[in-house]
Design a protein around this motif. Structure first.
Motif, PDB file in Angstrom:
ATOM      1  N   TYR A 227       0.976  -0.862   0.350  1.00  0.00           N
ATOM      2  CA  TYR A 227      -0.250  -0.319   0.079  1.00  0.00           C
ATOM      3  C   TYR A 227       0.669   0.935  -0.095  1.00  0.00           C
ATOM      4  O   TYR A 227       1.682   0.661   0.843  1.00  0.00           O
ATOM      5  CB  TYR A 227      -0.605   0.322   1.352  1.00  0.00           C
ATOM      6  CG  TYR A 227      -1.749  -1.254   1.164  1.00  0.00           C
ATOM      7  CD1 TYR A 227      -2.815  -1.002   1.091  1.00  0.00           C
ATOM      8  CD2 TYR A 227      -1.270  -1.895   1.323  1.00  0.00           C
ATOM      9  CE1 TYR A 227      -3.734  -2.612   1.234  1.00  0.00           C
ATOM     10  CE2 TYR A 227      -2.298  -3.479   1.611  1.00  0.00           C
ATOM     11  CZ  TYR A 227      -3.377  -3.379   1.798  1.00  0.00           C
ATOM     12  OH  TYR A 227      -4.340  -4.334   1.931  1.00  0.00           O
ATOM     13  N   ASN A 228       0.357   1.868  -1.020  1.00  0.00           N
ATOM     14  CA  ASN A 228       1.310   3.531  -0.943  1.00  0.00           C
ATOM     15  C   ASN A 228       0.407   4.875   0.140  1.00  0.00           C
ATOM     16  O   ASN A 228      -0.580   4.989  -0.430  1.00  0.00           O
ATOM     17  CB  ASN A 228       1.387   3.976  -2.166  1.00  0.00           C
ATOM     18  CG  ASN A 228       2.618   4.988  -2.259  1.00  0.00           C
ATOM     19  OD1 ASN A 228       3.150   5.499  -1.534  1.00  0.00           O
ATOM     20  ND2 ASN A 228       3.750   4.373  -3.138  1.00  0.00           N
ATOM     21  N   LYS A 231       3.198   8.039   0.979  1.00  0.00           N
ATOM     22  CA  LYS A 231       3.988   7.960   0.637  1.00  0.00           C
ATOM     23  C   LYS A 231       5.142   7.484   1.698  1.00  0.00           C
ATOM     24  O   LYS A 231       6.467   6.832   1.454  1.00  0.00           O
ATOM     25  CB  LYS A 231       5.235   8.906   0.726  1.00  0.00           C
ATOM     26  CG  LYS A 231       5.763  10.657  -0.183  1.00  0.00           C
ATOM     27  CD  LYS A 231       6.306  11.302  -0.068  1.00  0.00           C
ATOM     28  CE  LYS A 231       5.756  12.965  -0.984  1.00  0.00           C
ATOM     29  NZ  LYS A 231       5.487  14.031  -0.710  1.00  0.00           N
ATOM     30  N   ASN A 232       4.258   6.014   2.295  1.00  0.00           N
ATOM     31  CA  ASN A 232       5.076   5.577   3.212  1.00  0.00           C
ATOM     32  C   ASN A 232       4.439   3.668   2.502  1.00  0.00           C
ATOM     33  O   ASN A 232       3.292   3.776   2.098  1.00  0.00           O
ATOM     34  CB  ASN A 232       4.202   4.765   4.547  1.00  0.00           C
ATOM     35  CG  ASN A 232       4.488   6.553   5.140  1.00  0.00           C
ATOM     36  OD1 ASN A 232       5.349   6.536   5.705  1.00  0.00           O
ATOM     37  ND2 ASN A 232       3.306   7.177   5.695  1.00  0.00           N
ATOM     38  N   GLU A 233       5.147   2.488   2.041  1.00  0.00           N
ATOM     39  CA  GLU A 233       4.590   1.517   1.314  1.00  0.00           C
ATOM     40  C   GLU A 233       4.477   1.265   2.904  1.00  0.00           C
ATOM     41  O   GLU A 233       5.533   0.421   3.424  1.00  0.00           O
ATOM     42  CB  GLU A 233       6.172   1.520   0.904  1.00  0.00           C
ATOM     43  CG  GLU A 233       5.635  -0.319   0.198  1.00  0.00           C
ATOM     44  CD  GLU A 233       6.711  -0.413  -0.649  1.00  0.00           C
ATOM     45  OE1 GLU A 233       6.839   0.118  -1.040  1.00  0.00           O
ATOM     46  OE2 GLU A 233       6.944  -2.274  -0.860  1.00  0.00           O
TER      47      GLU A 233
END
Ligand code: C2E
Ligand code: CA
Ligand code: CA
Length: 556
Positions: A227-228, A231-233
Motif C-alpha cells: 500500500y502506498n 509516501k509510506n509503503e
C-alpha cells in the motif's frame, strides 16, 4: 391544501409523494383543462402526460430544503389563458414550501439511518445492517437451496501500524483495504465493517463451500499487495474465518459467531490464511473466551505467581542467574501454563499491567533476598512482543526499578528474534537505552526465528539462548549438534555468551561443556520453583555444585 398535506407521509418515498401531489394539483387547479404540471424533487422528476419543457411557464415555485434548491413545481399551459391568478400562485408556493419541509425531514431521517447502519469511516454497512442483510439473504438461500458464506477478515498487525504511524495513516489504510475488498466480490455481495480492523463479507448464493475458499484466497492475495499511503509503503496481511450456511449455522447470529471462531483459528495457524469453521473450534473458542474473562481478574485476585529457574555456569555449575517464569493459579483449572495464557494476555493487552506486576514483584523479591544478606544473581524477565512495542516500556522499567531502589544490574530481559525485525533503528535505540541503564539483553529461543547471527550483530545483545528443540536430541542427532556447535562458535565471535535451554540429562550437559557453551538451564538441575525454594539454594550453597552431589536438586 389539506388534502396535499395528507400526501406528505414519512413512510413514502419522494416519487410516490410527488405522484400524488401531481395528480391532486392538476385536478384541483381552477383552469385544470389544458394545463400541465411538472414536479421535480431531488432526483425525481415527474409530470403530466403532455408536459413539455418549452411551453410558456405560467406559474412556478422553487422548492427549498435547508436553504438550498432541491426542486421546483411548474404549471404550464398550451393556450393563452389568463390563469396566473394570485390564488393559484399562492397554492403552488404553499405546496413547494410544504414539500421542501417534508424533503428536509426525509433527508435528515436518511442521514440518521445511514449513521445508525453504516460505518462513518468507510461508508460500509455496520454490523447491525449486516445482520439484517444476512437474515434476508438466508431467506433467499433457503428458498433456492443455495449456500451462503460469511467471511470475517481481520487485518494482522494493523494495530502496530496505527500505533507507530498514527491514526490518520491507519484510517487511510482501512479505506484502501475497503476498496480492495469491494473489488474482490460481486455487486450483490455485502462488505461490512465491524469496527477496528475487522471486516465481514457475505457471499450470497454460492454453489459449494469451496467457492468461499476461492474468494478468501483472492482477498488474501489482494491484501498483501503493498500500500502506498502518504509516501509510506505499507504491508499488511489478513486472517480469514469462514462459516457457510447451512453447514455451519442456520441463523445470522450463528454464522457471525462461527466465522469469528474460524478467524481466531486462522490467526493461530500462522496468520495470512483462511480457515473454515468446525464444531471443535466452538469448544476451544468458548474455553478461550472464558479464560480471557478469568484472566482479567487474575491480577487483582492474586492468582499470578512467579517461579524461578536457576541458570548455571558451565562447567562449575554455580548459579549465574535465574529466569522468572509466570504461573497462573486458576481457581478451577489449577496451575495454567503460560503457553496457554500469555497469547491471550497479549491479544487483550493485559500483558502490559501483568508485565509491570512481574517487574514490581521481582524487585520486591530481590530486596527481600538482599535484606537477608544473600548474594542475589541477575533475574531474567521475559518480554512479549506487545510489551516490547510499548512506547512507555523503558520509562516504566526505570520508574519501577527506581521506586523499589533496585539496581538495573539485577535485571536482564529476554526477547525473541521476531521482535527485532520490525523497526531496526527503534529497536537498537530501545536496547541501547536498556544497556545504558545496566540491563542485559538475551535473545530467547534462538534458532527458531528467521534471523541469522550476522543480523544480530547490529543489536546490543549480551546473551543468546539456544532453543530447547536443538538441545533435546543433541546426543543422538548429528545435525542438531552441528547447528549448536556453529551457534556457539559464531556467538562467541560476536562476543555474546550462550545459554543452552532445556538440559535434562548429564550427557547433554557434558556434550555442551565440550562445545564451550557458557551456561545452561533445565530440569537436569532444577525445574522452575517458588522463590522460597530458590532461597534454599542461597542458604545451602553446597547444593549448587553438582560436581559434588548430582542427586541433590532443588526440586522435590
Ligand atoms: P521460555 O521463555 O522459552 O521459557 C522456558 C520454558 O522452558 C519454561 O516453560 C520452562 O519451564 C521450560 N523448561 C525449562 N527447562 C526445561 C527442561 O529441561 N525441559 C523442558 N521440557 N522444559 C523446560 P514455561 O514456564 O511453561 O513457559 C513457557 C513460555 O511462556 C516461556 O518460554 C515464555 O515464552 C512464556 N513466559 C513464561 N513466563 C513469562 C512471562 O513472565 N512473561 C512473558 N512475556 N512470557 C512468559
Ligand atoms: Ca525465556
Ligand atoms: Ca526459551
Amino acid at each position: 391544501m389539506h388534502k396535499i398535506r395528507g400526501y406528505l407521509r414519512h413512510d413514502w418515498d419522494s416519487h410516490k409523494v410527488c405522484q400524488h401531489i401531481l395528480k391532486a394539483l392538476s385536478a384541483g387547479l381552477q383552469f385544470s383543462d389544458g394545463v400541465h404540471v411538472m414536479i421535480e424533487l431531488g432526483n425525481d422528476k415527474i409530470s403530466t402526460a403532455d408536459y413539455q419543457e418549452n411551453l410558456p411557464n405560467l406559474l412556478q415555485a422553487v422548492i427549498m430544503s435547508n436553504g438550498a434548491r432541491c426542486g421546483m413545481i411548474q404549471v404550464s399551459c398550451f393556450k393563452e389563458l389568463s390563469c396566473s391568478l394570485p390564488d393559484e400562485q399562492n397554492l403552488i408556493d404553499n405546496i413547494a414550501h410544504e414539500l421542501g419541509r417534508w424533503y428536509e425531514a426525509q433527508q435528515a431521517a436518511k442521514r440518521i439511518q445511514q449513521m445508525a447502519t453504516h460505518d462513518a469511516l468507510t461508508g460500509l454497512p455496520n454490523r447491525q445492517l449486516l445482520q439484517d442483510r444476512i437474515a434476508q439473504a438466508l431467506i433467499q438461500s433457503s428458498r433456492k437451496d443455495n449456500k451462503l458464506a460469511v467471511l470475517l477478515i481481520d487485518l494482522d498487525h494493523f494495530k502496530t501500524i496505527n500505533d507507530s504511524l498514527g491514526h490518520e495513516i491507519g484510517d487511510l489504510l482501512l479505506k484502501e483495504v475497503t476498496a480492495r475488498l469491494l473489488d474482490c466480490v460481486r455487486n450483490e455481495d455485502t462488505v461490512a465493517r465491524q469496527g477496528g480492523d475487522e471486516f465481514f463479507i457475505v457471499l450470497n448464493s454460492i454453489k459449494e463451500a469451496s467457492d468461499a475458499g476461492k474468494v478468501a484466497q483472492k482477498i488474501l492475495t489482494s491484501l498483501i499487495r503493498p500500500y502506498n499511503i502518504n509516501k509510506n509503503e505499507l504491508h499488511i496481511e489478513g486472517s480469514i474465518g469462514i462459516a457457510v450456511y447451512p453447514d455451519h449455522g442456520a441463523t445470522a447470529e450463528a454464522l457471525l459467531k462461527n466465522s469469528d471462531a474460524a478467524m481466531y483459528y486462522a490467526k493461530e495457524t500462522g496468520r495470512n490464511n483462511f480457515q473454515f469453521f468446525t464444531s471443535q473450534l466452538n469448544e476451544s473458542a468458548h474455553e478461550k473466551h472464558t479464560l480471557a474473562l478469568d484472566l482479567r481478574h487474575a491480577l487483582e485476585r492474586n492468582q499470578l505467581i512467579l517461579h524461578y529457574q536457576p541458570i548455571m555456569n558451565m562447567p562449575d555449575s554455580e548459579m549465574s542467574s535465574m529466569e522468572v517464569l509466570l504461573r497462573w493459579n486458576h481457581p478451577k483449572q489449577g496451575m495454567v501454563s503460560p503457553d496457554k495464557f500469555i497469547g491471550l494476555a497479549e491479544e487483550t493487552g493485559l500483558i502490559i499491567p501483568i508485565g509491570e506486576w512481574i517487574l514490581e514483584t521481582v524487585c520486591m523479591q530481590i530486596n527481600h533476598w538482599l535484606k537477608q544478606g544473600y548474594i542475589v544473581p541477575r533475574v531474567a524477565i521475559n518480554l512479549s512482543g506487545r510489551q516490547f512495542r510499548d512506547k512507555e516500556l523503558v520509562k516504566n522499567i526505570a520508574y519501577i526499578l527506581d521506586k523499589n531502589g533496585v539496581s538495573a544490574e539485577y535485571i536482564s530481559l529476554e526477547i525473541t528474534e521476531s521482535m527485532l525485525i520490525n523497526d531496526i533503528e527503534k529497536t537498537v535505540e530501545t536496547l541501547t537505552k536498556m544497556n545504558e541503564m545496566g540491563i542485559q539483553i538475551s535473545i530467547d529461543d534462538f534458532g527458531t526465528g528467521y534471523s541469522s547471527l550476522s543480523y544480530l550483530k547490529r543489536f546490543p545483545i549480551q546473551t543468546l539462548k539456544i532453543d530447547r528443540s536443538f538441545v533435546r536430541d543433541i546426543v543422538t542427532d548429528k545435525n542438531d549438534l552441528t547447528i549448536v556447535t556453529a551457534i556457539i562458535a559464531m556467538a562467541h565471535s560476536l562476543e555474546m555468551k550462550v545459554i543452552a535451554e532445556g538440559i535434562e540429562t548429564k550427557d547433554q550437559l557434558n556434550l555442551l561443556i565440550e562445545e564451550g557453551c557458557n551456561y545452561y538451564q533445565g530440569y537436569y538441575f532444577s525445574k522452575p520453583v517458588e522463590a522460597e525454594k530458590i532461597e534454599n539454594l542461597f542458604k545451602n550453597p553446597h547444593l549448587l555444585p553438582i560436581k559434588k552431589n548430582r542427586t541433590l536438586r532443588v526440586v522435590n
